[in-house]
Design a protein around this motif. Structure first.
Motif, PDB file in Angstrom:
ATOM      1  N   ASP A  37     -10.518   7.264  -8.595  1.00 16.43           N
ATOM      2  CA  ASP A  37      -9.583   6.142  -8.736  1.00 16.43           C
ATOM      3  C   ASP A  37      -9.097   5.663  -7.362  1.00 16.43           C
ATOM      4  O   ASP A  37      -8.989   4.457  -7.121  1.00 16.43           O
ATOM      5  CB  ASP A  37      -8.384   6.552  -9.592  1.00 16.43           C
ATOM      6  N   ARG A  38      -8.808   6.613  -6.480  1.00 18.92           N
ATOM      7  CA  ARG A  38      -8.347   6.251  -5.133  1.00 18.92           C
ATOM      8  C   ARG A  38      -9.442   5.510  -4.369  1.00 18.92           C
ATOM      9  O   ARG A  38      -9.180   4.517  -3.681  1.00 18.92           O
ATOM     10  CB  ARG A  38      -7.911   7.503  -4.359  1.00 18.92           C
ATOM     11  N   GLU A  39     -10.678   5.989  -4.489  1.00 16.89           N
ATOM     12  CA  GLU A  39     -11.790   5.350  -3.795  1.00 16.89           C
ATOM     13  C   GLU A  39     -12.036   3.945  -4.334  1.00 16.89           C
ATOM     14  O   GLU A  39     -12.316   3.018  -3.563  1.00 16.89           O
ATOM     15  CB  GLU A  39     -13.044   6.203  -3.933  1.00 16.89           C
ATOM     16  N   ALA A  40     -11.916   3.788  -5.653  1.00 16.90           N
ATOM     17  CA  ALA A  40     -12.101   2.469  -6.261  1.00 16.90           C
ATOM     18  C   ALA A  40     -11.030   1.492  -5.786  1.00 16.90           C
ATOM     19  O   ALA A  40     -11.324   0.321  -5.496  1.00 16.90           O
ATOM     20  CB  ALA A  40     -12.075   2.582  -7.786  1.00 16.90           C
ATOM     21  N   LYS A  41      -9.795   1.976  -5.677  1.00 13.70           N
ATOM     22  CA  LYS A  41      -8.712   1.103  -5.225  1.00 13.70           C
ATOM     23  C   LYS A  41      -8.894   0.724  -3.763  1.00 13.70           C
ATOM     24  O   LYS A  41      -8.680  -0.433  -3.379  1.00 13.70           O
ATOM     25  CB  LYS A  41      -7.362   1.789  -5.423  1.00 13.70           C
ATOM     26  N   LEU A  42      -9.319   1.690  -2.931  1.00 16.29           N
ATOM     27  CA  LEU A  42      -9.539   1.402  -1.516  1.00 16.29           C
ATOM     28  C   LEU A  42     -10.645   0.368  -1.343  1.00 16.29           C
ATOM     29  O   LEU A  42     -10.520  -0.561  -0.530  1.00 16.29           O
ATOM     30  CB  LEU A  42      -9.891   2.683  -0.763  1.00 16.29           C
ATOM     31  N   LYS A  43     -11.707   0.492  -2.117  1.00 17.51           N
ATOM     32  CA  LYS A  43     -12.800  -0.483  -2.047  1.00 17.51           C
ATOM     33  C   LYS A  43     -12.315  -1.861  -2.479  1.00 17.51           C
ATOM     34  O   LYS A  43     -12.728  -2.879  -1.911  1.00 17.51           O
ATOM     35  CB  LYS A  43     -13.967  -0.026  -2.922  1.00 17.51           C
ATOM     36  N   ALA A  44     -11.431  -1.887  -3.489  1.00 11.35           N
ATOM     37  CA  ALA A  44     -10.879  -3.160  -3.947  1.00 11.35           C
ATOM     38  C   ALA A  44     -10.020  -3.798  -2.869  1.00 11.35           C
ATOM     39  O   ALA A  44     -10.078  -5.014  -2.643  1.00 11.35           O
ATOM     40  CB  ALA A  44     -10.070  -2.954  -5.217  1.00 11.35           C
ATOM     41  N   ILE A  45      -9.224  -2.987  -2.173  1.00 14.71           N
ATOM     42  CA  ILE A  45      -8.384  -3.496  -1.086  1.00 14.71           C
ATOM     43  C   ILE A  45      -9.260  -4.086   0.018  1.00 14.71           C
ATOM     44  O   ILE A  45      -8.984  -5.172   0.544  1.00 14.71           O
ATOM     45  CB  ILE A  45      -7.481  -2.376  -0.530  1.00 14.71           C
ATOM     46  N   GLU A  46     -10.310  -3.378   0.363  1.00 13.53           N
ATOM     47  CA  GLU A  46     -11.228  -3.873   1.393  1.00 13.53           C
ATOM     48  C   GLU A  46     -11.883  -5.181   0.952  1.00 13.53           C
ATOM     49  O   GLU A  46     -12.020  -6.120   1.747  1.00 13.53           O
ATOM     50  CB  GLU A  46     -12.303  -2.820   1.673  1.00 13.53           C
ATOM     51  N   TYR A  47     -12.247  -5.266  -0.327  1.00 14.55           N
ATOM     52  CA  TYR A  47     -12.921  -6.470  -0.843  1.00 14.55           C
ATOM     53  C   TYR A  47     -12.013  -7.689  -0.764  1.00 14.55           C
ATOM     54  O   TYR A  47     -12.434  -8.759  -0.307  1.00 14.55           O
ATOM     55  CB  TYR A  47     -13.347  -6.232  -2.289  1.00 14.55           C
ATOM     56  N   VAL A  48     -10.758  -7.549  -1.220  1.00 14.73           N
ATOM     57  CA  VAL A  48      -9.882  -8.716  -1.280  1.00 14.73           C
ATOM     58  C   VAL A  48      -9.430  -9.173   0.099  1.00 14.73           C
ATOM     59  O   VAL A  48      -8.902 -10.289   0.244  1.00 14.73           O
ATOM     60  CB  VAL A  48      -8.653  -8.470  -2.184  1.00 14.73           C
ATOM     61  N   LEU A  49      -9.629  -8.336   1.111  1.00 14.54           N
ATOM     62  CA  LEU A  49      -9.263  -8.718   2.476  1.00 14.54           C
ATOM     63  C   LEU A  49     -10.417  -9.400   3.211  1.00 14.54           C
ATOM     64  O   LEU A  49     -10.379  -9.524   4.429  1.00 14.54           O
ATOM     65  CB  LEU A  49      -8.799  -7.489   3.258  1.00 14.54           C
ATOM     66  N   LYS A  50     -11.403  -9.865   2.470  1.00 16.72           N
ATOM     67  CA  LYS A  50     -12.506 -10.621   3.062  1.00 16.72           C
ATOM     68  C   LYS A  50     -12.360 -12.110   2.746  1.00 16.72           C
ATOM     69  O   LYS A  50     -11.823 -12.483   1.697  1.00 16.72           O
ATOM     70  CB  LYS A  50     -13.852 -10.120   2.529  1.00 16.72           C
ATOM     71  N   ASP A  51     -12.839 -12.932   3.650  1.00 16.44           N
ATOM     72  CA  ASP A  51     -12.845 -14.376   3.415  1.00 16.44           C
ATOM     73  C   ASP A  51     -13.823 -14.674   2.277  1.00 16.44           C
ATOM     74  O   ASP A  51     -14.994 -14.280   2.352  1.00 16.44           O
ATOM     75  CB  ASP A  51     -13.287 -15.107   4.687  1.00 16.44           C
ATOM     76  N   PRO A  52     -13.395 -15.359   1.208  1.00 12.58           N
ATOM     77  CA  PRO A  52     -14.282 -15.629   0.072  1.00 12.58           C
ATOM     78  C   PRO A  52     -15.508 -16.464   0.433  1.00 12.58           C
ATOM     79  O   PRO A  52     -16.536 -16.383  -0.248  1.00 12.58           O
ATOM     80  CB  PRO A  52     -13.377 -16.404  -0.900  1.00 12.58           C
ATOM     81  N   LEU A  53     -15.410 -17.255   1.491  1.00 13.06           N
ATOM     82  CA  LEU A  53     -16.517 -18.133   1.871  1.00 13.06           C
ATOM     83  C   LEU A  53     -17.505 -17.456   2.808  1.00 13.06           C
ATOM     84  O   LEU A  53     -18.718 -17.575   2.640  1.00 13.06           O
ATOM     85  CB  LEU A  53     -15.973 -19.414   2.516  1.00 13.06           C
ATOM     86  N   THR A  54     -17.008 -16.736   3.790  1.00 15.67           N
ATOM     87  CA  THR A  54     -17.884 -16.149   4.802  1.00 15.67           C
ATOM     88  C   THR A  54     -18.194 -14.677   4.551  1.00 15.67           C
ATOM     89  O   THR A  54     -19.192 -14.157   5.038  1.00 15.67           O
ATOM     90  CB  THR A  54     -17.250 -16.269   6.197  1.00 15.67           C
ATOM     91  N   GLY A  55     -17.314 -14.006   3.808  1.00 23.49           N
ATOM     92  CA  GLY A  55     -17.498 -12.573   3.597  1.00 23.49           C
ATOM     93  C   GLY A  55     -17.013 -11.724   4.752  1.00 23.49           C
ATOM     94  O   GLY A  55     -17.125 -10.500   4.724  1.00 23.49           O
ATOM     95  N   ASN A  56     -16.441 -12.373   5.767  1.00 23.84           N
ATOM     96  CA  ASN A  56     -15.918 -11.638   6.926  1.00 23.84           C
ATOM     97  C   ASN A  56     -14.509 -11.121   6.635  1.00 23.84           C
ATOM     98  O   ASN A  56     -13.741 -11.753   5.907  1.00 23.84           O
ATOM     99  CB  ASN A  56     -15.873 -12.546   8.156  1.00 23.84           C
ATOM    100  N   TYR A  57     -14.164  -9.996   7.244  1.00 25.30           N
ATOM    101  CA  TYR A  57     -12.832  -9.442   7.066  1.00 25.30           C
ATOM    102  C   TYR A  57     -11.787 -10.342   7.717  1.00 25.30           C
ATOM    103  O   TYR A  57     -11.993 -10.853   8.815  1.00 25.30           O
ATOM    104  CB  TYR A  57     -12.739  -8.047   7.670  1.00 25.30           C
ATOM    105  N   LEU A  58     -10.668 -10.521   7.029  1.00 26.47           N
ATOM    106  CA  LEU A  58      -9.560 -11.302   7.578  1.00 26.47           C
ATOM    107  C   LEU A  58      -8.796 -10.509   8.623  1.00 26.47           C
ATOM    108  O   LEU A  58      -8.107 -11.083   9.464  1.00 26.47           O
ATOM    109  CB  LEU A  58      -8.596 -11.703   6.459  1.00 26.47           C
ATOM    110  N   VAL A  59      -8.902  -9.199   8.551  1.00 29.87           N
ATOM    111  CA  VAL A  59      -8.190  -8.307   9.469  1.00 29.87           C
ATOM    112  C   VAL A  59      -9.196  -7.365  10.113  1.00 29.87           C
ATOM    113  O   VAL A  59     -10.344  -7.258   9.672  1.00 29.87           O
ATOM    114  CB  VAL A  59      -7.116  -7.493   8.726  1.00 29.87           C
ATOM    115  N   GLU A  60      -8.765  -6.685  11.141  1.00 30.14           N
ATOM    116  CA  GLU A  60      -9.625  -5.684  11.757  1.00 30.14           C
ATOM    117  C   GLU A  60      -9.852  -4.546  10.762  1.00 30.14           C
ATOM    118  O   GLU A  60      -8.909  -4.052  10.142  1.00 30.14           O
ATOM    119  CB  GLU A  60      -8.989  -5.140  13.035  1.00 30.14           C
ATOM    120  N   GLU A  61     -11.098  -4.144  10.599  1.00 28.42           N
ATOM    121  CA  GLU A  61     -11.417  -3.113   9.613  1.00 28.42           C
ATOM    122  C   GLU A  61     -10.641  -1.829   9.852  1.00 28.42           C
ATOM    123  O   GLU A  61     -10.217  -1.146   8.911  1.00 28.42           O
ATOM    124  CB  GLU A  61     -12.917  -2.823   9.619  1.00 28.42           C
ATOM    125  N   SER A  62     -10.423  -1.486  11.108  1.00 32.21           N
ATOM    126  CA  SER A  62      -9.712  -0.256  11.428  1.00 32.21           C
ATOM    127  C   SER A  62      -8.264  -0.298  10.933  1.00 32.21           C
ATOM    128  O   SER A  62      -7.655   0.743  10.661  1.00 32.21           O
ATOM    129  CB  SER A  62      -9.730  -0.005  12.939  1.00 32.21           C
TER     130      SER A  62
END
Length: 226
Positions: A37-62
């Motif tokens: 469950d924790r891993e699924a939520k973390l992946k979801a957080i990472e997904y929603v922090l990407k630009d929907p058009l480019t797929g690039n992260y809005l923030v630094e991954e670190s």
């Protein structure tokens, strides 16, 4: 009488044994379930922090792992209403272009239980736009109907949504009278077009838009100034 007592004792012992076995099984898998469950939520957080058009992260991954680790990942109820629940923690990030991104979760009743959605909102001039969502719990929705919400192409129907759309309060197109227009144009009006891809399933997408509305209202109250 003795036969009745014997049968009762036998049933009681059988029930106790079965309960013990189930308890041991649950104890053995509980840790793995929580980890998944924790891993699924973390992946979801990472997904929603990407630009929907480019797929690039809005923030630094670190920064993602750093903020999540600092804030915690266990869900807590922030607000509960008759319509649904808003869950924390609320994760706050500064995007590469200087905006503030908030990530949180919400739940609303679907066909067979709560549908849980992780969402990222961007703060702009005191208001918010919806960047992206990820539905992470839909296990009790009807296969072939509501359970289609698991498909990424269908989830993309819900975002991005500009402030004008969120201020109107999101609704699915069936509830808005099925107006004509492209999904992008309708989202500006607060309408999410799902009837073309989820024919016969209204309850599940309605649960998603309800949770988005609840999260938006919560953010407005708590972080909407300035």
């Amino acid at each position: 009488m003795k036969d009745i007592l014997k049968t009762g004792v036998t049933l009681m012992l059988f029930t106790l044994a079965a309960g013990l076995v189930l308890g041991l099984v649950y104890a053995g898998v509980k840790g793995r379930i929580e980890k998944a469950d924790r891993e699924a939520k973390l992946k979801a957080i990472e997904y929603v922090l990407k630009d929907p058009l480019t797929g690039n992260y809005l923030v630094e991954e670190s920064e993602i792992e750093k903020v999540v680790k600092k804030t915690g990942i266990e869900s807590v109820v922030l607000e509960e209403t008759s319509k649904g629940i808003v869950y924390g923690p609320v994760y706050e990030f500064k995007t590469k272009n200087g905006k503030i991104a908030f990530v949180l979760s919400g739940a609303a009743p679907g066909f067979g239980g709560n549908v849980v959605t992780v969402a990222c909102f961007l703060k702009e001039d005191g208001d918010f736009s919806l960047n992206s969502i990820r539905v992470i719990e839909y296990s009790q929705e009807t296969p072939g109907l509501g359970a289609k919400i698991a498909e990424e192409d269908i989830q993309k129907k819900f975002f991005p949504v500009p402030p004008t759309g969120l201020r109107r309060g999101l609704k699915v197109d069936k509830d808005a009278g099925s107006p004509p227009g492209s999904p992008k144009e309708l989202r500006k009006k607060g309408i999410i077009k799902t009837s073309d891809v989820m024919t016969g399933a209204t309850i599940t997408p309605r649960a998603v838009v309800t949770s988005i509305n609840l999260m938006y209202e919560y953010l407005k109250k708590k972080f909407g100034e300035g």
